[in-house]
Design a protein around this motif. Structure first.
Motif: not given
Length: 321
Positions: A81-104
């Protein structure tokens, strides 16, 4: 005109140039929005969006084909529901937080085991006292819920510091990093966490993870167990956690995520015994290394996108990651 819209105040001039040059090879123009108000006026024309985007704005992105979130968690982007045309949207995210969060997570583990909260209170009162016995990561047993980038980085670090056993707990049984001595699925969680030294949570918010650490699970934990949560606050029964801490039925907790956020000033979680709270800062873009990794990942994906090739790190919106 093909437009890439970026709402990310952590990007420096050199990184902006890299993004523009990569986009230009595919005939794209890049708009770096000053703020949400600026973005709201222009988002309609964007085919690609990158950065930290309020979900309520995405409905205006009528031409959106690809959303790349700079956040590790994407639960606000899962509902069609957050998209105007959900069927056409690809979603990716950042797989980059391993170092900083694991140090925390390592920092919080050591602070709890070495009783730093008690020493901080003593020093604040100008009281010179040795509180006695401490504990160590060495020869301890860890249960890590979530075996992705963050959980795996944490497993490697505690194993290097001498952890005796590291148990990974994940949605499905699959090959995992050698740092895990054992990997089980969510349904086995209650059976494997009853005698661990540290129960660490690195899971996103999904229907399966909400309430995963229930009152029943918390009540089954050993008095020696510390809980660390860097995933989402919804994974823990917070009232049950407060009870267990105040009654001394678990050893302590460190939470970077909680429910709700921001936590109200009168919330009883602040006063729970032997707890360390931080305001959702274990990741973010406060570490330059994370910023560079994030931009590099987006640029790599952008190269694939302009060439019409499949994108890695695609999110299954039904599963949640």
């Amino acid at each position: 005109m093909k437009i890439i819209g970026i709402l990310a105040d952590f990007i420096n001039d050199e990184q902006k140039t890299l993004i523009k040059e990569t986009a230009a090879r595919g005939g794209y123009t890049v708009d770096f929005y000053m703020d949400e108000a600026d973005a709201a006026q222009k988002i309609k024309d964007a085919e690609v969006l990158y950065g930290y985007w309020p979900a309520q704005m995405l409905k205006q992105a009528e031409n959106l084909r690809w959303l790349h979130s700079a956040s590790a968690g994407v639960n606000t982007y899962l509902d069609d529901s957050v998209y105007a045309h959900p069927g056409q949207v690809m979603l990716t995210n950042s797989n980059v937080y391993g170092t900083t969060i694991s140090e925390y997570m390592v920092m919080m583990t050591l602070m709890l085991m070495r009783r730093e909260p008690e020493y901080m209170r003593l020093m604040a009162d100008r009281e010179w006292k040795n509180v006695g016995a401490i504990r160590s990561i060495f020869r301890s047993t860890f249960a890590i819920v979530g075996c992705g980038n963050i959980g795996t980085n944490f497993a490697r670090r505690v194993k290097a510091l001498g952890a005796a056993k590291v148990i990974g707990i994940r949605r499905t049984q699959a090959p995992s990093d050698p740092a895990f001595d054992q990997v089980v699925t969510f349904d086995q969680l209650p059976n494997v966490v009853t005698n661990v030294d540290v129960l660490a949570l690195c899971v996103p918010e999904t229907p399966l993870t909400k309430g995963l650490i229930s009152r029943q699970v918390i009540d089954s934990l050993s008095p020696k167990t510390y809980i660390i949560n860097v995933g989402r606050g919804s994974a823990i029964d917070q009232a049950a956690l407060i009870d267990a801490l105040n009654q001394g039925r678990i050893a302590g907790a460190a939470l970077d995520v909680m429910t709700p956020e921001p936590l109200p000033k009168d919330d009883p979680l602040y006063d729970a015994k032997n707890i360390i709270l931080t305001p959702h800062i274990s990741g973010n873009m406060s570490l330059d290394y994370t910023c560079q990794l994030d931009v590099d990942l987006f640029v790599q994906n952008l190269k694939l996108y302009v060439e019409g090739k499949p994108l890695p790190h695609l999110i299954d919106r039904k599963i949640g990651y």
